[in-house]
Write a protein that holds these residues in place. Structure first.
Motif, PDB file in Angstrom:
ATOM      1  N   SER A  74       0.830  -1.211   0.000  1.00 19.32           N
ATOM      2  CA  SER A  74       0.000   0.000   0.000  1.00 19.32           C
ATOM      3  C   SER A  74       0.859   1.254   0.000  1.00 19.32           C
ATOM      4  O   SER A  74       0.486   2.271  -0.596  1.00 19.32           O
ATOM      5  N   ASN A  77       2.137   1.573  -3.527  1.00 15.90           N
ATOM      6  CA  ASN A  77       0.970   1.906  -4.342  1.00 15.90           C
ATOM      7  C   ASN A  77       0.770   3.414  -4.428  1.00 15.90           C
ATOM      8  O   ASN A  77       0.395   3.955  -5.473  1.00 15.90           O
ATOM      9  N   ALA A 130       0.006  -3.844  -6.790  1.00 16.21           N
ATOM     10  CA  ALA A 130      -0.526  -2.572  -6.309  1.00 16.21           C
ATOM     11  C   ALA A 130      -0.134  -1.413  -7.216  1.00 16.21           C
ATOM     12  O   ALA A 130      -0.976  -0.593  -7.607  1.00 16.21           O
ATOM     13  N   VAL A 131       1.146  -1.337  -7.573  1.00 13.43           N
ATOM     14  CA  VAL A 131       1.630  -0.226  -8.407  1.00 13.43           C
ATOM     15  C   VAL A 131       1.061  -0.329  -9.826  1.00 13.43           C
ATOM     16  O   VAL A 131       0.639   0.673 -10.424  1.00 13.43           O
ATOM     17  N   ILE A 134      -2.611   0.880  -9.835  1.00 13.19           N
ATOM     18  CA  ILE A 134      -2.830   2.326  -9.738  1.00 13.19           C
ATOM     19  C   ILE A 134      -2.467   3.012 -11.058  1.00 13.19           C
ATOM     20  O   ILE A 134      -3.061   4.043 -11.418  1.00 13.19           O
TER      21      ILE A 134
END
Length: 502
Positions: A74, A77, A130-131, A134
């Motif tokens: 997170s 992210n 996560a990355v 996004i």
């Protein structure tokens, strides 16, 4: 209407719908981590950290590792948004999406080929997912520029779809309970990257979708020549037009806090960063995001504590949480409708479009703050059945939070800086979100598993988020009063001029 124009409109809608499905099924899956943890524990990940006389559900060292995986994922992210924001503004959609798809596919393949013996692979795997997710969201939010009257609604809708995609891990959990292996599920998700690549080349622009949208703007595969507009060109055209209007009227309608300086020129990136709009917005986002991240990252251990480590009960509440996350796509458009409710209505005399947008954002920011306070209070009460209400408030608030965050940045600042400012505010808020891990360690250590004092402290900190909507309200009131004073001055000047002529 020519066949080319008909095809362009169809492409707009196809881009909108396909982008919605992309965000709904892939972009924010990492936030369904509580469901994945249930599967990973069943597979024995990090079980070597547990002593032989304890069960997996009671193993604090194992829970700490799972919490650390989510904390790092997170954090990255959000933190890497600063880099990808500059990347998006500088190189455009094509490069940004190809990078995001590469990272996402790498992450899903790492999970697919991980095992209990290689539990550490979860750290790079979840971070890449996560990355990459996004990045998919960032490139899709510009689709709102294709539909000017519903721009904020579409931005919030995409963010709601991002939240709802966390239910994908619930599907993987249910499939796992039916005998489908973790590897098979993640290999299937990896294969879907071919769809992302096809959409990148066929239904997305190479650079950016400008706002306001130029007439007959086209992109992708079309019957005519691609429109070569980009954000920078449109901003220069708008600035030229604004200068001509000012020369004609002899007046400068400007603002120090939003998109323009006193001279009527677009604010520089660093001027935007130093504005009170940005600073209060950063505080607003950071505090609420920390509350959500700590709640998601510790949900499995919290449910185990409240359910006395009953695996059936924990599974039921984990499923309930994941199902509520699917409703994010239904909740987010409400915020967009609040932000767009003034569109098409007459504005006050002398009121600029940006001022009207800011005035509409006050209610959105205030409702989001109230929701977070209620969610934090419910999460602080250690009653298991009450967590159903907590889940509802959490998904409602998350939908409003991230959709409102992107919409506010698009409203308050120039479009040319959207990627950089969005990336910077997410990156700085990520630094604050790192506090979730020491909070978790504090609960597991000195507080002996009781998070009550940490929850109360975070609830009190949540009260600070009300500063942001209050500042927007005061700013809009001052602008309205300033317009009234200017109007009275103009009337008085015209009256004296008429008297002098007589």
């Amino acid at each position: 209407m020519t066949s080319c124009e008909v095809g362009t409109k169809r492409r707009y809608w196809l881009t909108l719908v396909s982008g919605m499905l992309e965000c709904l099924c892939f972009a924010g899956v990492v936030f369904g981590y509580a469901s994945l943890v249930f599967v990973l524990k069943d597979e024995g990940y990090f079980s070597e950290l547990c002593h032989s006389n304890t069960t997996n559900t009671e193993c604090s060292s194992q829970d700490e590792q799972f919490s650390l995986v989510f904390t790092i994922a997170s954090f990255l992210n959000n933190f890497l948004n600063l880099i990808v924001g500059f990347l998006f503004d500088r190189f455009g959609t094509l490069v940004t999406r190809l990078l995001g798809i590469s990272l996402y596919t790498t992450g899903t393949l790492l999970v697919a080929f991980s095992s209990a013996a290689f539990s550490q692979m979860l750290f790079p795997a979840l971070s890449c997912i996560a990355v990459g997710g996004i990045l998919l969201l960032l490139t899709n939010m510009q689709v709102g520029n294709l539909f000017a009257a519903q721009r904020s609604t579409i931005i919030t809708l995409y963010n709601g779809a991002f939240d709802s995609s966390s239910a994908v891990f619930l599907i993987i959990k249910v499939l796992h309970e039916q005998g489908v292996s973790l590897r098979s599920s993640f290999l299937a998700v990896s294969l879907c990257s071919t769809v992302h690549v096809a959409r990148t080349f066929l239904l997305m622009p190479r650079t950016h979708i400008p706002y306001p949208l130029p007439q007959s703007y086209t992109y992708g595969v079309n019957c005519g020549k691609d429109d070569t507009y980009n954000v920078e060109q449109v901003e220069r055209m708008r600035e030229t037009s604004s200068s001509q209007d000012q020369d004609f009227s002899g007046k400068n309608q400007t603002t120090r806090d939003g998109g323009r300086e006193e001279t009527g020129k677009e604010l520089s990136f660093w001027s935007c960063v130093r504005s009170w709009f940005f600073l209060w917005h950063l505080l607003w986002l950071s505090l609420m995001q920390l509350r959500h991240y700590l709640f998601i990252g510790t949900l499995n251990s919290t449910l185990n504590r409240l359910a006395d480590s009953d695996p059936t009960l924990v599974s039921r509440y984990t499923n309930a949480f994941a199902v509520t996350q699917m409703c994010g796509v239904l909740c987010a458009p409400w915020n967009g409708l609040i932000l767009d409710r003034h569109k098409g209505k007459p504005r006050a005399d002398g009121e600029m479009e940006q001022e009207a947008d800011l005035r509409a954002s006050f209610l959105s920011l205030l409702l989001t703050s109230v929701q977070c306070l209620l969610f934090s209070v419910c999460a602080s009460i250690p009653v298991l059945p009450l967590q159903y209400l907590t889940f509802i408030l959490q998904v409602l608030n998350r939908s409003f939070l991230y959709g409102g965050n992107a919409a506010f940045i698009s409203i308050a600042f120039p479009a040319a800086h959207f990627g950089k400012l969005y990336g910077l505010v997410m990156s700085l808020s990520a630094v604050v979100s790192l506090l979730q891990y020491p909070c978790f360690a504090l609960v597991k250590g000195p507080l002996h598993g009781d998070p009550f004092y940490v929850d109360v402290t975070l609830t009190l900190l949540t009260l600070l988020v009300f500063i942001h909507p209050l500042y927007i309200y005061i700013h809009c009131k001052r602008k309205a009063q300033s317009r009234k004073d200017d109007s009275r001055t103009d009337v008085s000047t015209d009256s004296r001029s008429a008297e002098a002529k007589l």
